[in-house]
Scaffold this motif. Structure first.
Motif, mmCIF file in Angstrom:
data_model
loop_
_atom_site.group_PDB
_atom_site.id
_atom_site.type_symbol
_atom_site.label_atom_id
_atom_site.label_comp_id
_atom_site.label_asym_id
_atom_site.label_seq_id
_atom_site.Cartn_x
_atom_site.Cartn_y
_atom_site.Cartn_z
ATOM 1 N N VAL A 255 0.833 -1.197 0.000
ATOM 2 C CA VAL A 255 0.000 0.000 0.000
ATOM 3 C C VAL A 255 0.870 1.250 0.000
ATOM 4 C CG1 VAL A 255 -1.813 1.270 1.207
ATOM 5 C CG2 VAL A 255 -1.820 -1.242 1.218
ATOM 6 N N ALA A 256 0.624 2.122 -0.971
ATOM 7 C CA ALA A 256 1.300 3.417 -1.011
ATOM 8 C C ALA A 256 0.474 4.489 -0.332
ATOM 9 C CB ALA A 256 1.579 3.816 -2.462
ATOM 10 N N ALA A 257 -0.845 4.431 -0.508
ATOM 11 C CA ALA A 257 -1.757 5.398 0.100
ATOM 12 C C ALA A 257 -3.101 4.731 0.309
ATOM 13 C CB ALA A 257 -1.898 6.637 -0.777
ATOM 14 N N ALA A 258 -3.790 5.143 1.366
ATOM 15 C CA ALA A 258 -5.107 4.583 1.698
ATOM 16 C C ALA A 258 -5.964 5.684 2.294
ATOM 17 C CB ALA A 258 -4.973 3.421 2.681
ATOM 18 N N ALA A 259 -7.159 5.851 1.769
ATOM 19 C CA ALA A 259 -8.058 6.898 2.254
ATOM 20 C C ALA A 259 -8.729 6.475 3.556
ATOM 21 C CB ALA A 259 -9.109 7.216 1.198
ATOM 22 N N VAL A 260 -9.169 7.478 4.315
ATOM 23 C CA VAL A 260 -9.971 7.261 5.518
ATOM 24 C C VAL A 260 -11.390 7.701 5.211
ATOM 25 C CG1 VAL A 260 -10.272 7.804 7.958
ATOM 26 C CG2 VAL A 260 -7.964 7.669 6.983
ATOM 27 N N SER B 131 -6.145 6.655 -4.423
ATOM 28 C CA SER B 131 -6.672 5.947 -3.251
ATOM 29 C C SER B 131 -7.980 6.532 -2.747
ATOM 30 C CB SER B 131 -5.643 5.984 -2.111
ATOM 31 O OG SER B 131 -5.586 7.274 -1.519
ATOM 32 N N ALA B 132 -8.330 7.716 -3.201
ATOM 33 C CA ALA B 132 -9.513 8.405 -2.695
ATOM 34 C C ALA B 132 -10.757 8.194 -3.547
ATOM 35 C CB ALA B 132 -9.219 9.902 -2.582
ATOM 36 N N ILE B 133 -10.677 7.351 -4.578
ATOM 37 C CA ILE B 133 -11.759 7.283 -5.562
ATOM 38 C C ILE B 133 -12.726 6.116 -5.357
ATOM 39 C CG2 ILE B 133 -12.251 6.897 -8.019
ATOM 40 C CD1 ILE B 133 -9.735 8.493 -8.667
ATOM 41 N N SER B 134 -12.225 4.902 -5.255
ATOM 42 C CA SER B 134 -13.025 3.707 -5.531
ATOM 43 C C SER B 134 -14.216 3.496 -4.622
ATOM 44 C CB SER B 134 -12.122 2.461 -5.479
ATOM 45 O OG SER B 134 -11.112 2.551 -6.451
#
Length: 342
Positions: free
Chosen positions: A35-40, A125-128
Motif C-alpha cells: 500500500v502506497a496510500a489509503a483513504a480514511v 486511493s480516494a476514488i473507488s
C-alpha cells in the motif's frame, strides 16, 4: 509489517499503530498489494466507534480502511490480471477484517485496476469506495436514467462528489447542497451557483423557481436532510435514496437472523410510510463491489470525468488524527489520506 489496529471500540485514541502485524496471505483469487496510500472514509470512523459491533467484534483485531493505491508484490495461484510491479488502485469488501491501513493487504484482483499514470497514489486511493457507493445508489437503487434531474444532499462527501460526476457523465442535470445553504449546479464537470436551498437555511424552502427532482441522494442521513430532500422530489415518481440504512445496526443488536428480519421490516415500513404520505419511493443503498460498475468507473477516471478531491495527507502514525479530522469534517471538503510509502 506496520498497520493501524483496532482491538476495542471507542474514540480515535483506541487505534494503535503496531510494527509486528503479520503480512496477509493471498487466497487463490487475490493479489498482495504494497500500500502506497489509503483513504480514511466516514465508514472507518463509524466502525471504530462500534457501528455494527456484533458483526465486527468477533474479528478483532481489525485493520480498518477500504480504499487503496499501491503496487502488486505477490499473486495468488489463480490470479492472472496483473504482473508483479503493476501499480493498482481499488477497494476491498466492506466486511473485510484486514483493511488497507497497513503496509500490505490481500485484495481480490477483480477489485483492482491499473492506476492511471496521471494520478498520484494519494489521488487514486480516494476514488473507488465512494464512487462504487454512489454508483449503486444512483443506478441500481435509484434507477437513474439520462435526462433525470438529481439532487445530491451532502456534496462535501466523497460519495456526494462522485455521485455528481457520475450523474453528469450519464447526461443528467445535477444540483448539490451542503451546509450551510451552499448549493451548486453541475454541468460538464463545472459547478456554478444555483437557487436551490441548503438544509439549514429556513428562509430557503421554496423550490418553485428550480422545479422538482427525479432522484435525491442523501449522504447525510439526518431527519432534516430526509425532509429537505423529500420536499424537492417529484410526487408519484421521485426516488429518495439514503446511504444510512439500518441493516448493520439491526444485525449488531440482534444477530444475523433476527437483525436481518428487523432490517427488512424497518425498510418495508419506511417504504410504505413515504409512499403513502409523500408519494415518493424510499430506498436504502448499500455499497458492495460490482464488476461492471467498477469497469465503468475506471473508464471515467481514465477519461478525466471522475476524480476525488484530497484534503489532508498524513503518515500512518497519525491515523487517530485522521479520524478526528474526518469526524469533525475539518478536511477542507477533501478526502483524508494516509501515506504509507515514500
Amino acid at each position: 509489517m506496520r498497520a493501524a489496529v483496532l482491538s476495542q471500540f471507542g474514540g480515535p485514541q483506541v487505534l494503535q499503530v503496531l510494527d509486528n502485524v503479520g503480512v496477509p496471505q493471498c487466497r487463490p483469487h487475490e493479489v498482495l498489494v504494497r500500500v502506497a496510500a489509503a483513504a480514511v472514509n466516514p465508514l472507518d470512523c463509524r466502525l471504530r466507534a462500534g457501528y455494527g459491533g456484533e458483526l465486527y467484534r468477533p474479528q478483532f483485531p481489525l485493520v480498518l480502511g477500504r480504499d487503496l493505491s499501491g503496487e502488486v508484490v505477490a499473486m495468488g495461484s489463480s490470479a492472472q490480471n496483473f504482473v508483479i510491479g503493476t501499480q493498482v488502485f481499488g477497494s476491498i469488501p466492506p466486511a473485510s477484517s484486514q483493511g488497507t491501513h497497513a503496509e500490505s493487504v490481500a485484495v481480490p484482483e477483480a477489485h483492482l485496476a491499473e492506476k492511471p499514470s496521471n494520478l498520484s497514489h494519494e489521488e487514486a486511493s480516494a476514488i473507488s469506495f465512494g464512487a462504487l457507493a454512489a454508483w449503486r445508489a444512483l443506478f441500481l437503487t435509484g434507477r437513474l436514467a439520462k435526462g433525470d434531474r438529481v439532487l445530491v444532499v451532502g456534496s462535501s462527501s466523497s460519495v456526494g462528489r462522485a455521485a455528481a460526476q457520475l450523474a453528469v457523465a450519464k447526461g443528467c442535470e445535477v444540483v448539490l447542497t451542503r451546509y450551510p445553504c451552499k448549493c451548486f449546479a453541475v454541468t460538464k464537470g463545472k459547478m456554478a451557483r444555483c437557487v436551490v436551498c441548503g438544509e439549514h437555511d429556513s428562509k430557503c424552502n421554496d423550490n418553485e423557481e428550480f422545479g422538482s427532482f427525479d432522484v435525491a441522494l442523501d449522504t447525510v442521513g439526518s431527519k432534516h436532510s430526509l425532509r429537505h430532500a423529500i420536499t424537492l422530489l417529484r410526487r408519484g415518481s421521485g426516488r429518495y435514496i439514503t446511504l444510512h440504512g439500518r441493516l448493520p445496526i439491526h444485525v449488531g443488536k440482534n444477530g444475523l437472523l433476527w437483525g436481518g428480519l428487523g432490517a427488512a421490516f424497518d425498510s418495508t415500513r419506511m417504504k410504505a410510510l413515504h409512499c403513502a404520505c409523500d408519494e415518493i419511493g424510499y430506498r436504502w443503498a448499500m455499497m458492495r463491489h460490482d464488476a461492471h460498475a467498477f469497469a465503468e468507473i475506471v473508464k471515467l477516471v481514465q477519461d478525466g470525468l471522475l476524480d476525488a478531491k484530497t484534503g489532508w495527507t498524513l503518515p500512518l502514525e497519525d491515523v487517530s488524527r485522521a479520524h478526528v479530522l474526518v469526524e469533525g469534517e475539518k478536511t477542507g471538503t477533501g478526502k483524508v489520506v494516509l501515506k504509507l510509502k515514500a
